[in-house]
Design an enzyme around this catalytic site. Structure first.
Site, short mmCIF file in Angstrom:
data_model
loop_
_atom_site.label_atom_id
_atom_site.label_comp_id
_atom_site.label_asym_id
_atom_site.label_seq_id
_atom_site.Cartn_x
_atom_site.Cartn_y
_atom_site.Cartn_z
N GLU A 261 0.82 -1.22 0.00
CA GLU A 261 0.00 0.00 0.00
C GLU A 261 0.85 1.26 0.00
OE1 GLU A 261 1.44 0.19 3.93
OE2 GLU A 261 0.65 -1.56 2.88
N ASP A 262 2.04 1.20 0.62
CA ASP A 262 2.91 2.38 0.69
C ASP A 262 3.35 2.80 -0.71
OD1 ASP A 262 4.34 0.05 0.30
OD2 ASP A 262 5.70 0.35 1.96
N ASN A 263 3.76 1.84 -1.52
CA ASN A 263 4.19 2.14 -2.88
C ASN A 263 3.03 2.64 -3.73
OD1 ASN A 263 6.31 2.01 -5.02
ND2 ASN A 263 4.90 0.52 -5.90
#
Length: 484
Positions: free
Chosen positions: A290-292
């Site tokens: 999710e961060d990317n």
């Protein structure tokens, strides 16, 4: 006419020089801008006690979200580090997010809430949800929706940060700064910090934990910093990210209207239930990384990422009962380290295939063999000095990594914006300053990590299943994750 060997030799030299340049740029960016003295913003005013003065024109409100699951090493210090930020207390709140009402971390959180009652705006939210396969997003969603400030700082529970990190991050976001310098191409929409892992003195660290520490402090750090500086595309690790909730909600809203996408196969209808105020984060529960994906979304919204010269420190004490995604991270064997690296390489293979395919050539051994072969073929016209050149290449690379490793560890525990008269700040310090012997301790671990890099990559490329939190997953063509 050039022979095939001549052409290949020329390609090897060009690529070798390119990787060396990238490595050195990242290294010098760290050495120059992660120094504690250079991290102090010039326009921040301190009072007589060393506290940041409230300036409505400079600072604004921030909600800090900390997703928690289980007991991590130095959990209390890590969680309290965000409460001890040198930031006006009326301008930030902290929300601790837990899913299970029986989670063993809850007594620690309650202790911190009691300790800072009346002086800090902090609360504990306990609620489970299932918006998708990503448990971190499921846990964070309630805090994201309940946040009373637009700026959100998502900070993993197992990382510690310096007292001045929040001030520098907000200034970087508001003034579009990257390591203190004004960006000119795109406005900064996400501020992130370099993740490092540190085995504290006396922690009886296992070899797997030492390899993890070595990877993050050397190879990962310099390339991560370089790609942030180059700003070619989004490059974000999720340990510590600060961005505006309104920006992320706008991103999801545009996805729902078909005006923006984070993958080539985004379905606008999938985003429509997540376009209400405070709902945007839930959309990213479909992805393992999710961060990317959040970074890509904000990038395609017209923004870029910025850094502040800060690191997110993950203590790696050998504590029994420490909790991680699949194994006890702090008792990692070499095999466990390999499995963790394989897992995330497989995730990256689906998200950034081209970069993952060339990753072995960013490691010292493979690129050294390529560069020395090219030099012997094109420049020297002889392979008599091949191994001498290769040894020189490895020695230089090793020295750069060692100097960077030592510098980051020494800088990480020092902050010009640390409180001058608050004992809590000094008591909350993580024991980072280590005294290690280069030849007897550091070098063998560095050599082992370098030797393992190519085998780990080969294993990752030969499989497609991702083991995550003791469950197998596959990645769809739209980059969403599906449990098997």
């Amino acid at each position: 006419m050039f022979s095939i060997l001549t052409i290949l030799g020329a390609i090897c030299i060009i690529w070798w020089l390119a990787i060396l340049s990238i490595s050195l740029i990242g290294h010098f960016e760290i050495m120059n801008n992660f120094n504690s003295i250079k991290r102090k913003p010039e326009n921040v005013k301190l009072d007589a006690e060393g506290l940041v003065m409230d300036d409505d024109l400079l600072l604004e409100g921030v909600t800090i979200l900390r997703p928690i699951k289980g007991i991590d090493p130095d959990l209390e210090k890590c969680l309290e580090s965000c409460l001890l930020q040198n930031y006006p207390s009326n301008k930030f709140q902290v929300i601790f997010c837990v899913e299970d009402p029986n989670d063993p971390s809850i007594p620690i959180v309650l202790k911190l809430l009691k300790k800072h009652q009346g002086t800090k705006d902090c609360q504990l939210l306990i609620e489970s949800a299932n918006f998708g396969p990503n448990p971190k997003v499921n846990n964070l969603a309630k805090g994201y929706k309940a946040a009373k400030f637009d700026i959100i700082w998502v900070l993993d529970s197992n990382v510690w940060v310096n007292p001045g990190t929040l001030v520098r991050s907000v200034i970087s976001l508001r003034q579009s700064l990257d390591n203190g310098k004004k960006t000119t191409d795109r406005p900064v929409k996400l501020v992130h910090h370099v993740p490092i892992a540190v085995n504290e003195p006396g922690s009886n660290a296992t070899m797997g934990a030492k390899l993890d520490e070595m990877f993050l402090l050397t190879s990962h750090a310099k390339f991560y910093v370089f790609f942030n500086k180059a700003s070619i595309d989004s490059c974000v690790n999720g340990k510590s990210n600060l961005y505006r909730r309104s920006s992320l909600d706008e991103c999801v809203n545009k996805i729902s209207q078909g005006q923006l996408s984070v993958t080539s196969q985004d379905n606008s209808s999938d985003a429509r239930e997540f376009i209400g105020p405070g709902e945007g984060l839930r959309f990213f529960s479909r992805y393992i990384g999710e961060d990317n994906m959040i970074g890509i979304g904000l990038w395609r919204l017209g923004g870029r990422q910025g850094m502040t010269g800060d690191v997110a420190v993950q203590p790696m004490n050998n504590n029994k009962g420490a909790d991680d995604s699949s194994v006890n991270l702090y008792q990692l064997s070499v095999s466990d380290y390999v499995k963790r690296r394989v897992r995330w390489l497989r995730v990256r293979k689906y998200m950034v295939l081209a970069a993952t395919l060339v990753e072995p050539t960013t490691e010292s051994i493979v690129i050294g063999l390529m560069g020395c072969s090219g030099l012997c073929q094109i420049v020297l016209n002889s392979f008599d000095f091949f191994w001498w050149l290769f040894a020189l290449h490895e020695c230089v690379w090793c020295y750069i990594d060692f100097s960077q490793f030592t510098a980051v560890v020494n800088f990480a525990n020092v902050d010009e914006l640390a409180f001058k008269s608050n004992n809590d700040s000094s008591q909350n310090q993580i024991g980072l300053n280590k005294h290690i012997q280069f030849w007897s301790e550091w070098l063998p671990i560095w050599l082992l990590r370098e030797l393992l890099a190519l085998p780990i990559w080969i294993i990752a490329m030969c499989g497609g299943t991702i083991d995550w939190r003791n469950k197998p997953f596959k990645i769809n063509s739209d980059l969403s994750a599906v449990p098997l």
